[in-house]
Enzyme design. Structure first.
Site, PDB file in Angstrom:
ATOM      1  N   ASN B  39       0.878  -1.139   0.000  1.00 56.36           N
ATOM      2  CA  ASN B  39       0.000   0.000   0.000  1.00 56.36           C
ATOM      3  C   ASN B  39       0.920   1.194   0.000  1.00 56.36           C
ATOM      4  OD1 ASN B  39      -2.166   1.650   0.240  1.00 56.36           O
ATOM      5  ND2 ASN B  39      -2.299   1.434   2.457  1.00 56.36           N
ATOM      6  N   CYS B  40       0.655   2.186  -0.818  1.00 54.75           N
ATOM      7  CA  CYS B  40       1.668   3.200  -1.023  1.00 54.75           C
ATOM      8  C   CYS B  40       1.050   4.570  -1.167  1.00 54.75           C
ATOM      9  CB  CYS B  40       2.451   2.903  -2.298  1.00 54.75           C
ATOM     10  SG  CYS B  40       2.866   1.173  -2.512  1.00 54.75           S
ATOM     11  N   GLY B  41       1.940   5.569  -1.252  1.00 61.81           N
ATOM     12  CA  GLY B  41       1.505   6.917  -1.560  1.00 61.81           C
ATOM     13  C   GLY B  41       2.139   7.349  -2.868  1.00 61.81           C
TER      14      GLY B  41
END
Ligand code: SF4
Ligand code: SF4
Lengths: 510, 402
Positions: B39-41
């Protein structure tokens, strides 16, 4: 020596006289005449030797007075020369003939579907709830171009994209389940009516099989694939145009390389008109098409049929045999829009038992090798793959699609929905359930409306189950499962089979 | 574990963290075998007038989303950053050791005319360690050599890219596009940005990424963006249709070596945009296709078009939660999955189009945009450099969809 048969009955039918109401229904219901009412006692006297355990009498007995059980008669044990094989020898010693059987291969070969497990999402990617979100099963069968070309056309103040590529005609189905070919003649007209009505309501396809199309089914033509097999029964220009696609049947999973034989008793007036053969004559389909002795000949027939139908999609049905990948590739290159693969568990109205039980390969392997071969050759988009022959449940459909099939065809499951109990006596023409018989007193047992409803229920239920599977996999369109071996794992298959399937063993992650 | 103290970046105060000590990466394919979940930005900014912005902008935006990553991967792509070599393929290389470097240089020298090469400038940053050897080469394709191979120039470069990544142990091409480059590694994005001295570059498009790999040690090559030719992808999500997307690409000759969703997204864009010459907004409609229930309601010709698009590109449909930002020579595209399972916000201010996982990351670098919006599921946000057309799309196509 007098006429003595050594083969003892497979089942034992017993009447519980304490329960029996002497109503005589069992005698009336049995197509094979197992039950005879004894005029003196008023009780039925069963002749177990005729029983195939089709349960028709059991279902309709008001008193639950009938017990059908396996004949417990003991045979001296031998794993190699089983009682079944001994019986076959005795029957052939008595008759000198080829043994026949109906339905599909029932031998305990490895069932690969039962050794494959599907994946599901946890934490890092969410599963999708099919009750809340759209879940798309719609499928298009036929030839697709390599790419889409776009042009922009004026639209109000701006522009909008318009399709530049010319598309071949595709068959739209609302669920990836179609009906396999079952001919009118082998099954009754009421079965055909049930199938046609159900196909229309479900938005899927029925398949005429090789017996032509009865005039009553004209209104369902958008949902009917008409078959052209080696006997060319009932094939004429109007017939070819009476459906939404044409299927050339080269082979059948239950009897690869073998023709068909519909006994004269099943050729009544209506069947004779539909098949365009004289009443009461045996309908013999030759083993090969006598105008197809090579792939070039097949190509000619494909294009002849396309010409005759204004370029409707042409499907080619082949049995899954050892060289199926190369054959399928040839079929696609010959111009087929659909390759219909029929595995060695596929059903039949009648086949020589030796062929049914010993020829062909499992559909699971056929799907995988054909799909891979077409991909390797860069022609996977040129034809859809329909998998048939041993599809028993929605799980099988999902697994077949993950292995690479575009859709599955089912036959036996449809008949089971209509009451068939897989007694395997279809070739006798006396089916008590009124399914594969032409005797009017039997065929009228199947009400087409009732039959259609049962089939719609079955396929709807399977479709819901497939939607659940997709949701658990975290995808909302069936094309995201199609050919995705990554979502399958094997349990208890040998390494080579796993490699052929392109599936990793359970316990291995990505 | 490694302790990272709280520190300031720009106007931001970042909290201290503990991250696992992953040590030195043993090989360049270990992570590929393990698979990557996460899960990332992400962020992207594009100036449609082609005005160049300092890389510091992208770094600051990413820094505000510090908590979306876990320090195991960060990276940026900048476009327009090499005005002195605008037509050269800038190979940004990562080497595990000198051997890998020698092998790669031997290969590159044989395949290309190298007009300039240098180490990629870096500065020491606390928290960044065990970096690979970082080197860049500005390459030209020799016309004669191209003639021999019968390939297009783009295909020639793609072949080289794949040869190195799959054939040379310990060597990894971070990017090989013209007038662009990827700067990525193991660390928080703001650390990576500082390490690569991005404040010293100026570009008209920047994308950024902070990773949160959940089950594997990060490695430098596995950080985003993932690049091919002029394309760069930063991606947040998991592609649940990976299996079939991969097989679809393989039958088009792509070698997928990394077992990452991002690789698949990049190659799908390459297939549709470059090889099939689809306009980018159409490619987006194939990758995040409209639902049949919506197609059924369209006018006949639209229905025909979208039906064809879905049936032909069904195996390329990206299913599962994702938000991606695609950087290209002539602009930037951001796209969400068909039911918007990952966050994506967009804004416009003057010539600049911004996208990010969080609105705060946009407001950090553009406090008062003219407008900001939440792009709908499957609807691309497109920023185009003026005078540039994507694929075959004519100029009159609206600059963005919102
Ligand atoms: S149907 Fe049942 S109750 Fe009727 S005669 Fe047969 S066994 Fe007896
Ligand atoms: S169709 Fe009839 S005869 Fe054939 S197996 Fe089923 S029940 Fe038996």
């Amino acid at each position: 020596m007098a006429e003595v048969t050594f083969t003892r009955p497979e089942f034992r039918v017993r009447i519980d006289k304490e329960l029996c109401q002497q109503c005589g229904r069992c005698a009336h219901q049995c197509g094979w005449g197992v039950h005879k009412m004894d005029e003196e006692t008023g009780y039925p006297v069963p002749d177990s030797s005729k029983c195939g355990a089709c349960h028709r009498c059991v279902t309709f007995c008001p008193a639950q007075a009938i017990l059908v059980e396996k004949n417990p008669l003991a045979y001296k044990g031998s794993d190699s020369f089983s009682p079944e094989l001994r019986k076959a020898v005795w029957r052939q010693a008595e008759t000198g003939g080829v043994l026949l059987a109906g339905m599909g291969n029932d031998k305990p070969y490895l069932r690969i579907f039962d050794h494959l497990l599907l994946d599901a999402c946890q934490v890092t990617n969410p599963s999708i709830d099919p009750l809340r979100e759209p879940m798309e099963l719609r499928t298009f069968l036929g030839r697709k171009p390599d790419k889409v070309e776009v042009e922009y056309v004026p639209d109000g103040d701006g522009v909008k994209p318009k399709l530049k590529t010319e598309m071949d005609r595709l068959l739209q189905i609302e669920t990836p389940i179609v009906f396999g070919g079952m001919s009118y003649g082998s099954v009754s007209l009421n079965v055909h009516r049930s199938l046609a009505m159900a196909a229309k309501e479900l938005g899927t396809l029925m398949n005429t099989g090789e017996g032509g199309l009865h005039a009553d089914l004209q209104p369902y033509q958008d949902n009917i694939v008409v078959q052209c097999a080696s006997g060319r029964f009932g094939v004429h220009a109007d017939y070819l145009n009476a459906g939404c696609a044409v299927e050339i049947k080269i082979g059948q999973g239950a009897k690869p390389g073998i023709g068909g034989h519909l006994p004269g008793e099943k050729i009544n007036e209506e069947v004779s008109v539909t098949r365009m053969i004289p009443q009461g004559t045996d309908a013999l389909s030759p083993a090969p098409h006598h105008d197809i002795y090579s792939i070039e000949d097949l190509r000619q027939l494909i294009y002849a049929l396309k010409e005759a139908t204004g370029y409707k999609p042409v499907s080619v049905k082949i049995a899954a045999v050892h060289n199926v990948a190369a054959i399928a590739s040839g079929v696609v290159r010959a111009g087929a829009d659909i390759v219909y693969l029929d595995g060695f568990r596929g059903g039949t109205g009648a086949a020589p038992t030796v062929i049914r039980d010993h020829v062909g390969i499992p559909i699971e392997l056929a799907i995988s090798v054909v799909d891979q071969r077409l991909r390797d050759e860069g022609i996977r988009n040129r034809a859809s793959v329909i998998a048939a022959g041993g599809i028993r449940s929605s799980a099988d459909v999902a697994k077949a699609i993950a292995l690479g099939a575009d859709a599955c065809a089912i036959g036996s499951a449809l008949l089971v929905a209509l009451g068939c109990h897989l007694c395997q006596k279809c070739h006798t023409g006396s089916c008590s359930w009124g399914i594969c018989t032409q005797k009017p007193e039997l065929t009228r047992r199947l009400d087409p409306e009732w039959g259609a409803e049962r089939i719609v229920n079955l396929v709807t239920a399977w479709s819901h189950e497939i939607a659940e599977i997709l949701g658990a996999l975290g995808v909302n369109a069936v094309e995201s499962l199609r050919g995705s071996h990554e979502r399958l794992r094997s349990l208890g298959l040998d390494q080579q089979t796993q490699e052929i399937l392109g599936v990793k063993p359970a316990g291995i992650g990505h | 574990m490694i302790d990272r103290p709280a520190r300031k970046y720009g106007g931001l105060t970042l909290p201290g963290t503990r991250i696992p000590d992953v040590g030195r990466r043993p090989s360049y394919t270990v992570e590929a075998e393990e698979g990557i979940l996460g899960n990332c930005g992400l962020m992207g900014v594009c100036d449609e007038a082609g005005e160049r912005m300092s890389g510091e902008l992208a770094v600051r935006s990413m820094a505000s989303m510090h908590d979306r990553g876990n320090g195991l991967g960060g990276g940026f792509a900048g476009y327009g950053i090499y005005p002195e070599h605008p037509d050269h393929y800038a190979f940004h290389m990562m080497y595990a050791d000198e051997d890998a470097r020698q092998d790669t240089e031997f290969y590159l020298a044989r395949q290309f005319a190298i007009d300039h090469e240098e180490p990629i400038p870096t500065r020491a940053v606390r928290g960044i360690q065990d970096e690979p050897l970082l080197h860049r080469y500005f390459c030209r394709v020799d016309a004669e050599r191209l003639q021999e191979t019968q390939l297009s120039e783009a295909d020639y470069v793609v072949h080289a890219f794949m040869d190195i990544n799959s054939g040379i142990d310990g060597a990894f091409v971070a990017s090989a596009g013209r007038n662009m480059g990827a700067f990525k590694g193991v660390g928080f994005p703001e650390e990576i940005g500082e390490f690569y001295r991005l404040d010293e570059y100026a570009g008209w498009t920047w994308t950024g990424h902070g990773r949160f790999p959940t089950n594997t040690p990060g490695w430098w090559g596995g950080a985003h963006p993932f690049c091919l030719l002029d394309y760069s992808i930063v991606h947040n999500g998991e592609i649940s249709s990976y299996g079939i997307n991969k097989r679809y690409l393989e039958s088009h000759g792509y070698q997928l070596t990394l077992r990452t969703d991002t690789e698949v997204v990049t190659y799908l864009f390459d297939l549709m945009l470059r090889r099939h010459e689809l306009p980018v907004e159409i490619a987006c409609r194939a990758l995040a296709a409209p639902f049949w229930k919506d197609i059924d309601l369209m006018a006949a010709d639209d229905k025909e078009f979208y039906t064809a698009l879905r049936t032909v590109y069904g195996p390329g449909l990206l299913n599962g939660p994702f938000a991606v930002v695609l950087g290209m020579a002539d602009g930037m595209v951001a796209l969400n999955d068909r039911i918007k399972l990952r966050p994506l916000v967009a804004a416009r201010d003057g010539n600049r189009v911004y996208v990010a996982s969080e609105e705060s990351a946009i407001r950090e670098i553009c406090p008062k945009p003219e407008k900001s919006w939440m792009p709908r599921a499957g609807e691309p946000v497109i920023a185009r450099l003026r005078g540039a057309a994507f694929g075959a799309a004519p100029q009159s196509v609206p600059a963005e969809v919102n």
